[in-house]
Motif scaffolding. Structure first.
Motif, short mmCIF file in Angstrom:
data_model
loop_
_atom_site.label_atom_id
_atom_site.label_comp_id
_atom_site.label_asym_id
_atom_site.label_seq_id
_atom_site.Cartn_x
_atom_site.Cartn_y
_atom_site.Cartn_z
N UNK A 1 0.85 -1.19 0.00
CA UNK A 1 0.00 0.00 0.00
C UNK A 1 0.89 1.24 0.00
N UNK A 2 0.58 2.18 -0.87
CA UNK A 2 1.35 3.42 -0.97
C UNK A 2 0.40 4.60 -1.08
N UNK A 3 0.71 5.66 -0.37
CA UNK A 3 -0.10 6.88 -0.43
C UNK A 3 0.37 7.76 -1.58
N UNK A 4 -0.56 8.47 -2.20
CA UNK A 4 -0.26 9.41 -3.26
C UNK A 4 0.59 10.56 -2.71
N UNK A 5 1.67 10.86 -3.38
CA UNK A 5 2.56 11.97 -3.00
C UNK A 5 3.03 11.88 -1.55
N UNK A 6 3.24 10.67 -1.05
CA UNK A 6 3.72 10.43 0.32
C UNK A 6 2.80 11.05 1.38
N UNK A 7 1.52 11.13 1.09
CA UNK A 7 0.55 11.65 2.05
C UNK A 7 0.51 10.74 3.28
N UNK A 8 0.27 11.31 4.46
CA UNK A 8 0.14 10.46 5.65
C UNK A 8 -1.18 9.68 5.68
N UNK A 9 -2.11 10.03 4.80
CA UNK A 9 -3.42 9.37 4.77
C UNK A 9 -3.70 8.85 3.37
N UNK A 10 -4.30 7.67 3.33
CA UNK A 10 -4.77 7.15 2.04
C UNK A 10 -5.91 6.18 2.28
N UNK A 11 -6.76 6.05 1.30
CA UNK A 11 -7.96 5.24 1.44
C UNK A 11 -7.87 3.87 0.82
#
Length: 111
Positions: A8-18
């Motif tokens: 799992x990877x967040x977009x643009x290294x965001x601390x939150x992702x769905x």
């Protein structure tokens, strides 16, 4: 026994992702769940975590009941798309249900 791998990877290294995945072993069977909270950021993550929590609490129910109950339980969120696969290595079968643009892929010739 199936091998389950999750990345799992967040977009643009965001601390939150769905985008959240989970799996459970129930007797000889495995339940695999892939959830994508609608949109991005913290609210998408809240929706996805609520879905995973709901499936976790109801994982022994038939897939149709999980989706029906989840629809009601997630109405306070922005919503999710979700796919759930029940893998039965004994019978060699996979039962899948999904709503939205999401999928689960099983690789290999044996479960």
């Amino acid at each position: 026994m199936p091998v389950v791998a999750i990345a799992q990877y967040a977009l643009n290294d965001s601390p939150h992702h769905g985008d959240i995945c989970a799996h459970w072993q129930i007797g000889e069977k495995w339940l695999l769940c892939v959830v994508d909270g609608l949109g991005h950021g913290q609210e998408a993550e809240k929706a996805a975590r609520a879905a995973i929590d709901y499936v976790d609490l109801h994982r022994d129910q038939p897939l149709q009941e999980i989706f029906t109950g989840g629809d009601v339980a997630l109405r306070h969120t922005r919503g999710v798309v979700m796919g759930i696969a029940e893998v039965d290595p004994v019978s060699g079968s996979v039962t899948y249900a999904g709503i939205g643009n999401i999928r689960i892929i099983v690789f290999g010739d044996k479960l």
